[in-house]
Design an enzyme around this catalytic site. Structure first.
Site, PDB file in Angstrom:
ATOM      1  N   GLU A  94       0.795  -0.834   0.067  1.00  0.00           N
ATOM      2  CA  GLU A  94       0.093   0.422   0.141  1.00  0.00           C
ATOM      3  C   GLU A  94       1.097   1.222  -0.057  1.00  0.00           C
ATOM      4  O   GLU A  94       1.901   0.997   0.833  1.00  0.00           O
ATOM      5  CB  GLU A  94      -0.835  -0.127   1.491  1.00  0.00           C
ATOM      6  CG  GLU A  94      -1.955  -0.772   0.867  1.00  0.00           C
ATOM      7  CD  GLU A  94      -2.142  -1.548   2.589  1.00  0.00           C
ATOM      8  OE1 GLU A  94      -2.624  -0.306   3.291  1.00  0.00           O
ATOM      9  OE2 GLU A  94      -3.053  -2.118   2.924  1.00  0.00           O
ATOM     10  N   LYS A 116       2.259   4.970   1.565  1.00  0.00           N
ATOM     11  CA  LYS A 116       2.222   5.019   2.627  1.00  0.00           C
ATOM     12  C   LYS A 116       1.825   6.459   2.750  1.00  0.00           C
ATOM     13  O   LYS A 116       2.840   7.359   2.053  1.00  0.00           O
ATOM     14  CB  LYS A 116       3.796   4.630   3.228  1.00  0.00           C
ATOM     15  CG  LYS A 116       3.541   5.349   4.689  1.00  0.00           C
ATOM     16  CD  LYS A 116       5.288   4.514   5.433  1.00  0.00           C
ATOM     17  CE  LYS A 116       5.106   5.034   7.224  1.00  0.00           C
ATOM     18  NZ  LYS A 116       5.161   6.578   7.287  1.00  0.00           N
ATOM     19  N   ASP A 153       1.563  10.104   3.415  1.00  0.00           N
ATOM     20  CA  ASP A 153       1.838  10.644   4.883  1.00  0.00           C
ATOM     21  C   ASP A 153       1.024  11.864   4.770  1.00  0.00           C
ATOM     22  O   ASP A 153       0.860  13.663   4.619  1.00  0.00           O
ATOM     23  CB  ASP A 153       3.172  11.685   4.139  1.00  0.00           C
ATOM     24  CG  ASP A 153       4.217  12.622   4.580  1.00  0.00           C
ATOM     25  OD1 ASP A 153       3.927  12.360   6.175  1.00  0.00           O
ATOM     26  OD2 ASP A 153       5.099  13.306   4.593  1.00  0.00           O
ATOM     27  N   TYR A 161      -7.087   2.089   5.540  1.00  0.00           N
ATOM     28  CA  TYR A 161      -6.103   1.202   5.448  1.00  0.00           C
ATOM     29  C   TYR A 161      -6.164   0.114   6.228  1.00  0.00           C
ATOM     30  O   TYR A 161      -5.752  -0.610   6.221  1.00  0.00           O
ATOM     31  CB  TYR A 161      -4.806   1.398   5.261  1.00  0.00           C
ATOM     32  CG  TYR A 161      -4.356   2.773   5.987  1.00  0.00           C
ATOM     33  CD1 TYR A 161      -4.005   1.526   7.720  1.00  0.00           C
ATOM     34  CD2 TYR A 161      -4.351   3.528   6.575  1.00  0.00           C
ATOM     35  CE1 TYR A 161      -3.810   2.970   8.775  1.00  0.00           C
ATOM     36  CE2 TYR A 161      -3.304   4.523   7.716  1.00  0.00           C
ATOM     37  CZ  TYR A 161      -3.144   4.328   8.545  1.00  0.00           C
ATOM     38  OH  TYR A 161      -3.019   4.498   9.921  1.00  0.00           O
ATOM     39  N   LYS A 203      10.850   2.948   2.923  1.00  0.00           N
ATOM     40  CA  LYS A 203      11.225   4.507   2.470  1.00  0.00           C
ATOM     41  C   LYS A 203      12.059   4.306   1.190  1.00  0.00           C
ATOM     42  O   LYS A 203      12.701   3.888   1.122  1.00  0.00           O
ATOM     43  CB  LYS A 203      12.193   4.653   3.303  1.00  0.00           C
ATOM     44  CG  LYS A 203      11.273   4.450   5.295  1.00  0.00           C
ATOM     45  CD  LYS A 203      10.307   6.398   4.939  1.00  0.00           C
ATOM     46  CE  LYS A 203       9.262   6.295   6.168  1.00  0.00           C
ATOM     47  NZ  LYS A 203       9.254   7.305   6.839  1.00  0.00           N
ATOM     48  N   CYS A 263      29.734  31.143  22.184  1.00  0.00           N
ATOM     49  CA  CYS A 263      28.743  30.552  21.987  1.00  0.00           C
ATOM     50  C   CYS A 263      28.164  31.827  21.049  1.00  0.00           C
ATOM     51  O   CYS A 263      28.363  32.459  21.816  1.00  0.00           O
ATOM     52  CB  CYS A 263      27.955  30.542  22.876  1.00  0.00           C
ATOM     53  SG  CYS A 263      25.906  30.751  23.277  1.00  0.00           S
ATOM     54  N   CYS A 292      25.932  33.816  23.907  1.00  0.00           N
ATOM     55  CA  CYS A 292      26.938  34.278  24.935  1.00  0.00           C
ATOM     56  C   CYS A 292      28.079  34.467  24.969  1.00  0.00           C
ATOM     57  O   CYS A 292      28.164  35.026  26.348  1.00  0.00           O
ATOM     58  CB  CYS A 292      25.408  33.322  26.343  1.00  0.00           C
ATOM     59  SG  CYS A 292      26.760  32.120  25.974  1.00  0.00           S
ATOM     60  N   CYS A 309      27.936  25.111  23.742  1.00  0.00           N
ATOM     61  CA  CYS A 309      28.447  26.139  25.162  1.00  0.00           C
ATOM     62  C   CYS A 309      28.638  25.497  26.403  1.00  0.00           C
ATOM     63  O   CYS A 309      28.133  25.039  26.948  1.00  0.00           O
ATOM     64  CB  CYS A 309      27.237  27.088  24.801  1.00  0.00           C
ATOM     65  SG  CYS A 309      26.666  28.439  25.934  1.00  0.00           S
ATOM     66  N   CYS A 339      23.414  29.826  29.410  1.00  0.00           N
ATOM     67  CA  CYS A 339      23.037  30.885  28.447  1.00  0.00           C
ATOM     68  C   CYS A 339      21.520  30.977  27.787  1.00  0.00           C
ATOM     69  O   CYS A 339      21.052  29.646  28.021  1.00  0.00           O
ATOM     70  CB  CYS A 339      23.339  29.536  27.075  1.00  0.00           C
ATOM     71  SG  CYS A 339      23.050  30.149  25.668  1.00  0.00           S
TER      72      CYS A 339
HETATM   73  S1  IVH Z   1      -0.573   0.283   8.543  1.00  0.00           S
HETATM   74  C1  IVH Z   1       1.249  -1.868  11.139  1.00  0.00           C
HETATM   75  N1  IVH Z   1      -0.863   1.329   5.804  1.00  0.00           N
HETATM   76  O1  IVH Z   1       1.909   5.382   8.666  1.00  0.00           O
HETATM   77  C2  IVH Z   1      -0.056  -0.946  11.793  1.00  0.00           C
HETATM   78  N2  IVH Z   1       0.202   2.700   7.747  1.00  0.00           N
HETATM   79  O2  IVH Z   1       4.399   4.052  11.272  1.00  0.00           O
HETATM   80  C3  IVH Z   1       0.838   0.691  10.794  1.00  0.00           C
HETATM   81  N3  IVH Z   1       0.447   5.199   7.219  1.00  0.00           N
HETATM   82  O3  IVH Z   1       1.133   6.089  11.383  1.00  0.00           O
HETATM   83  C4  IVH Z   1      -0.276   1.210   9.809  1.00  0.00           C
HETATM   84  N4  IVH Z   1       0.075   4.412   5.160  1.00  0.00           N
HETATM   85  O4  IVH Z   1      -0.634   6.531   9.424  1.00  0.00           O
HETATM   86  C5  IVH Z   1      -0.649   1.299   7.243  1.00  0.00           C
HETATM   87  N5  IVH Z   1      -1.193   2.025   3.996  1.00  0.00           N
HETATM   88  C6  IVH Z   1      -0.989   2.217   5.470  1.00  0.00           C
HETATM   89  C7  IVH Z   1      -0.499   3.650   5.569  1.00  0.00           C
HETATM   90  C8  IVH Z   1      -0.110   3.656   7.148  1.00  0.00           C
HETATM   91  C9  IVH Z   1      -0.047   5.286   6.611  1.00  0.00           C
HETATM   92  C10 IVH Z   1       0.547   5.625   8.156  1.00  0.00           C
HETATM   93  C11 IVH Z   1       0.207   5.972   9.809  1.00  0.00           C
HETATM   94  C12 IVH Z   1       1.422   5.285  10.904  1.00  0.00           C
HETATM   95  C13 IVH Z   1       2.391   5.336   9.874  1.00  0.00           C
HETATM   96  C14 IVH Z   1       2.983   3.869  10.769  1.00  0.00           C
END
Ligand code: IVH
Length: 682
Positions: free
Chosen positions: A122, A124, A126, A234, A322, A416, A419, A434, A439
């Site tokens: 899936e 991820k 943000d 999700y 990532k 510093c 200070c 420092c 400070c």
């Molecule tokens: S699963 C396993 N699925 O990523 C439980 N998380 O570090 C974790 N996030 O804070 C959640 N997209 O908000 C999952 N498709 C996705 C996601 C997702 C974004 C975020 C989630 C969580 C963080 C996990």
């Protein structure tokens, strides 16, 4: 039925018309926000919406929490209530490259003893993780993740998100279900909002996630409603009455209930395909109207997920791949030093603003002296900068071929900048510090941290006010804040009766922050929010922590020797001990409150199933009660169940419990057991 001013309105008519409009509007919401397939124009939609708003205004007795009218935003609130999650909201471990993905695969294959494993990938998103609870199909509560165990109730704000159904659509409606997902702000909306802010002289949001988080933390839901937040579901955090076999099934059901599910998720029969998918999205992500910071890889079968379990806060059955950071080239104008709250002299670069991965960056970190020297970064250089996910942007290095000879090498200060005290760098330490404990920059940074949102969260106490308080010598340390009077505050520029009252209130309210936040607020080196949580859970109060030897602290899982040394050292410093005593006098919390966080309590280790209607509890209240005493609530009976809590109309579960030899108990017996620990249930 047509709406006409000539039709004589009566309450029956209104009831029917309101119900018709609600259905119609939610249908169009669904078409638009979930299916991305609108069937009517904006004008027509707006007309229906206005009619509904007017009718509900005329007949306030017909208002309902699942009416789309709630989406305009209700009354402003004073503060957010805390909510305990039924199951912890987990985080994810990271894989930064292919090798780490393979290592993840190898680990789970070993644990599952080499069975065939399939996955779901899936995007991820943000954004901001939220948990949405539905009871009998109606949206009743929405919460932030908070520390994973306890979040904040932001129901009113979440109702304004049109993509979130106020009612589940499908007829498979469980009595209780908690849906988890990500609320986010589309990039296009983010850019529009920032343009508007710039025109009004307000500072822009750094990225869409901050803008979304800001919108969800508004006490006035109407402000949230004005930001076009979106949502992807999700997972299911908690469920009664239904069972799934795979993550793919979960996603399908979420969609059937009417949630938007990200269409880019994919079933992956093998790890090779997972890896291909991850690489594919490194470049494809730029085509999306929302930011993603990686790919979440999940084991598809839920029984395998159960077997793999969770270590600390990270499930073993999922990992987040990532993306490598994005790069950009820009001019480095100047190298500056920021004195942190620990006294560290942090170098950073002032840059010609540049877009990296959809956000504008103006500064980037330079880490430390050696790093600047090793990379030979000079003021005036053209530099490559990198931004990866939620990490602070950094300067990768100079573009040497583009040098003109005008660039100025940087000499690290030996005093510093705040200070003028001497700077010391211990052998083996990457940072210079420092040496002045008083400070002003350190004191200010420590105060800023102390009052910040994740710490004591004192609203209305910004950096400028803190600076002024220091300048007027009204405060010297965080504890002094709690002894400020209205007269003191009246000395601040622009502080009138109302602002004085608000600030005093904010300070007073912060006294109710729990021990964990207080510990985090102290700013002990290396003690972030999650380490504070580990320490608080283990020690329970500050005196035990202060008295603990280093090796006892480092024996906690997740706390390494360096952290333990820093924590232990903190309590050896006389000034710190004095500060804590002063804060105790001010009335701050230095021990965990009565509630149990770790599943400890009189029901510890016991599993309950609830059936039928209980006399004094709703089903979710009963579950909360059990969980707050450390017990677990499951939906189906098994040999692992300890008790069946029976209400009126128990159904087939009672019979099955008898067959399994499980003790049925009533609500009053349950309450009694909470006190006795379940040893006697006569
Ligand atoms: S699963 C396993 N699925 O990523 C439980 N998380 O570090 C974790 N996030 O804070 C959640 N997209 O908000 C999952 N498709 C996705 C996601 C997702 C974004 C975020 C989630 C969580 C963080 C996990």
């Amino acid at each position: 039925m047509l709406y006409s001013p000539f039709v004589k309105k009566n309450i029956d008519w209104a009831k029917e018309r309101i119900s018709e409009l609600r259905k119609e509007i939610e249908y169009h919401n669904y078409q638009y926000y979930v299916l991305d397939d609108p069937v009517i124009g904006d004008q027509e939609y707006d007309r229906m919406f206005r009619e509904l708003v007017e009718l509900e205004g005329e007949y306030p007795e017909l208002a309902s929490p699942d009416s789309p009218v709630q989406r305009i935003g209700g009354e402003p609130q004073k503060k957010f209530q805390k909510v305990q999650h039924r199951r912890p909201m987990l985080s994810l471990a990271n894989a930064f490259d292919e090798a780490e993905l393979r290592a993840f695969y190898k680990r789970i294959r070993n644990l599952l003893e080499s069975v065939e494993i399939d996955f779901v990938t899936e995007l991820k998103i943000d954004g901001v993780a939220v948990a949405l609870s539905y009871e009998d199909g109606v949206f009743v509560r929405g919460a932030t993740r908070g520390n994973g165990l306890i979040g904040e109730d932001i129901t009113a704000n979440l109702r304004t998100i049109r993509a979130i159904p106020l009612k589940l659509r499908d007829n498979k409606k469980p009595e209780v279900v908690e849906v988890r997902g990500e609320a986010y702000l589309p990039i296009s909306a983010f850019e529009r909002i920032n343009e508007e802010r710039a025109q009004e002289g307000e500072s822009p949001f750094a990225n869409p996630r901050n803008a979304a988080a800001g919108a969800l933390r508004q006490l006035n839901p109407q402000v949230t409603a004005s930001r076009p937040l979106a949502f992807f579901a999700y997972s299911v955090g908690y469920l009664e009455g239904l069972n799934f076999r795979t993550q793919i099934q979960v996603l399908e059901q979420l969609r059937e209930w009417g949630f938007p599910v990200n269409p880019q998720h994919r079933y992956q029969p093998s790890m090779e395909e997972v890896i291909r998918f991850c690489h594919e999205w490194e470049s494809k992500r730029k085509s999306l109207d929302y930011q993603i910071d990686g790919i979440v890889v999940k084991v598809n079968r839920l029984d395998y997920q159960d077997r793999l379990g969770v270590v600390s806060r990270d499930p073993r059955w999922a990992i987040s791949f990532k993306f490598p950071g994005e790069l950009a080239t820009t001019r480095l104008h100047e190298i500056k030093i920021n004195v942190g709250r620990s006294g560290a002299l942090n170098p950073y670069a002032l840059l010609e603003p540049v877009q990296v991965g959809g956000v504008t960056i103006r500064t980037a970190t330079l880490h430390n002296e050696d790093d600047i020297r090793r990379k030979d970064i000079r003021e005036g250089d053209l530099v490559v900068v990198k931004r990866a996910g939620d990490v602070i942007p950094q300067v990768v290095g100079p573009v040497r071929e583009k040098r003109t000879g005008q660039e100025r090498p940087f000499t690290y200060p030996d005093r510093c900048p705040a200070c003028n005290a001497a700077v010391r760098r211990e052998p083996g330490d990457a940072m210079a510090y420092c040496t002045n404990r008083n400070c002003p920059a350190q004191v200010l940074e420590a105060l800023k941290h102390f009052v910040s949102q994740g710490a004591m969260d004192i609203r209305g106490l910004g950096p400028q006010t803190l600076e002024k308080l220091l300048e007027l010598e009204l405060i010297e340390d965080p504890a002094d804040l709690y002894f400020l009077t209205a007269e003191d505050l009246a000395k601040l520029p622009n502080f009138k009766e109302k602002s004085i009252k608000n600030l005093l209130n904010g300070i007073e309210q912060s006294k109710s922050q729990g021990f964990q936040r207080v510990l985090f607020a102290l700013g002990v080196r290396h003690v972030g929010e999650s380490i504070a949580e580990l320490l608080v859970t283990d020690f329970g109060d500050i005196d035990s922590l202060a008295a603990a030897p280093e090796d006892e602290i480092s024996s906690i899982q997740g706390v390494g020797p360096e952290i333990a040394r820093s924590v232990h050292h903190y309590f050896q410093v006389e000034d710190n001990r004095r500060l804590i005593e002063k804060l105790k006098k001010a009335g701050l919390q230095f021990q965990v409150a009565g509630e149990t966080l770790k599943g400890e309590g009189s029901f510890s280790g016991r599993a309950f199933v609830i059936t039928g209607t209980l006399p004094g509890f709703s089903r979710s209240q009963a579950a909360e009660f059990i969980e707050s005493h450390g017990g677990r609530v499951t939906s189906s009976l098994s040999s692992k169940t300890d008790f069946l809590v029976v209400g009126e109309g128990p159904g087939s579960k009672l019979k099955k419990a008898e067959e399994l030899g499980i003790a049925p108990i009533s609500e009053s017996e349950l309450k009694k057991m909470a006190i006795t620990g379940g040893e006697e249930t006569d």
